[in-house]
Design an enzyme around this catalytic site. Structure first.
Site, PDB file in Angstrom:
ATOM      1  CG  ASP A  69      -1.713  -1.220   1.749  1.00 48.77           C
ATOM      2  OD1 ASP A  69      -2.222  -1.918   0.545  1.00 48.77           O
ATOM      3  OD2 ASP A  69      -1.945  -1.631   2.698  1.00 48.77           O
ATOM      4  CD  GLU A 122      -8.911  -2.607  -0.766  1.00 47.00           C
ATOM      5  OE1 GLU A 122      -9.385  -2.799   0.162  1.00 47.00           O
ATOM      6  OE2 GLU A 122      -8.083  -3.517  -1.575  1.00 47.00           O
TER       7      GLU A 122
END
Ligand code: FUB
Length: 342
Positions: free
Chosen positions: A32, A242
């Site tokens: 991420d 997301e």
């Protein structure tokens, strides 16, 4: 024996060469990545994946991360420095479990680290921590940001100095449990109840000038097709899941995100930070591993995408950050990136 060694080396090289790029760090697992240029250097704010032994399930409990390490590099392919623990879950007074994808920003001499973590009632909230150094250590504020929920904060500062936080994620990220602005602990685990209805939206909120709270209401990030119609839930190849990010290119606002269960990175273009954003296409094919999450950065006139896959571990919850060039075409579209060949 020498032959065997050679065969092994050849096999490894073949395996390596099926990936577009290599992990930027292999001593720890990272995922991420939110990348920024601060003081002329690249700082990467990733999740720090660990083998916590938590069994895998659809809520993502196996992503049971407990601290953040910040990475820095002088140039895109330069040496990577791991600055050690920048913030630990033990030092976040309201935190329960699971430190997920963070982001960072700089304003008025202070660096801000934004992070999602479940509170003690197992509800994801977004917190903020501050430091005078981009690599930390960071000190968490005593409470989560008022009005925040769900996961994956991405903070974008516009050319006029205003900062906005894009956030939200469905399934394990709990966005589907926030109908009517209130958390429903018995709500659905996925978005599959409403297949023929407009898909759930990412959220956007302007940040206050001290960067510690929302200035005004949380709004939906409207994602529409070229006819201006909202994308539906059953449009799994295109709907938001997301991992939101925002970058500005030639005066246009590019909202980029993961489609989750179909594993694409997709983009939509708008004229304002609040949107609406018109879906344009995908720009990265699925990586190895279930999750796909990215950030986009401009440095020295070139654009790069930081992303992750599971090359080092082969396990979906033990990921490694990578970087490769991202190219915009003259018409504003983004060239497709193929992260690996199976
Ligand atoms: O790292 C945990 C979660 O996995 C992130 O918050 C999502 O974006 C996905 O990458």
């Amino acid at each position: 024996q020498a032959n065997q060694k050679k065969e092994k080396e050849t096999a490894n090289t073949a395996k390596k060469s099926s990936y577009l790029s290599q992990p930027i760090i292999s001593k720890i697992y990272t995922a991420d990545p939110s990348a920024h240029v601060f003081n002329g250097k690249i700082y990467v704010y990733p999740s720090h994946d660990i083998e916590a032994g938590t069994p895998e399930n659809d809520n993502g409990d196996h992503f049971d991360m407990r601290d953040y390490h910040i990475l820095s590099m002088d140039s895109v392919n330069g040496k990577v420095t791991d600055h050690g623990v920048a913030l630990s879950i033990k030092d976040i007074p309201w935190a329960g479990r699971q430190l997920w994808a963070p982001d960072a920003a700089f304003k008025n001499g202070t660096y801000y680290l934004y992070f999602p973590v479940k509170d003690k009632s197992d509800v994801f909230r977004i917190g903020v921590a501050t430091s005078k150094n981009p690599a930390g250590p960071f000190k968490a504020e005593p409470e989560p940001i008022k009005g925040s929920f769900s996961i994956d904060p991405a903070v974008f500062t516009d050319t006029d100095g205003a900062s906005y936080m894009y956030f939200g994620g469905i399934w394990g990220g709990q966005l589907q449990r926030w109908d009517n602005g209130k958390y429903d602990a018995n709500g659905s685990k996925t978005d599959s109840q409403k297949e023929n209805e407009p898909a759930l939206s990412a959220k956007v909120a302007k940040l206050s000038s001290d960067m510690l709270s929302f200035d005004g209401e949380v709004k939906d990030v409207q994602l529409v097709d070229k006819q201006g119609k909202a994308l539906l839930t059953n449009d799994h190849d295109r709907r938001f899941f997301e991992g939101a990010w925002m970058h500005k290119f030639n005066g246009k606002y590019y909202f980029t995100y993961s489609t989750g269960d179909t594993h694409y990175l997709a983009y939509a273009i708008g004229d304002k930070p609040y949107g609406p954003f018109v879906y344009e296409g995908t720009f990265m094919k699925p990586v190895q591993g279930w999750t796909t999450h990215h950030s986009i950065l401009e440095i020295k006139g070139k654009w790069y995408i930081f992303y992750h896959d599971t090359q080092l571990s082969g396990k979906t919850h033990l990921r490694n950050v990578k970087v490769t060039e991202l190219k915009h075409n003259a018409d504003g579209t983004i060239q497709m990136i193929e992260p690996w060949v199976e």
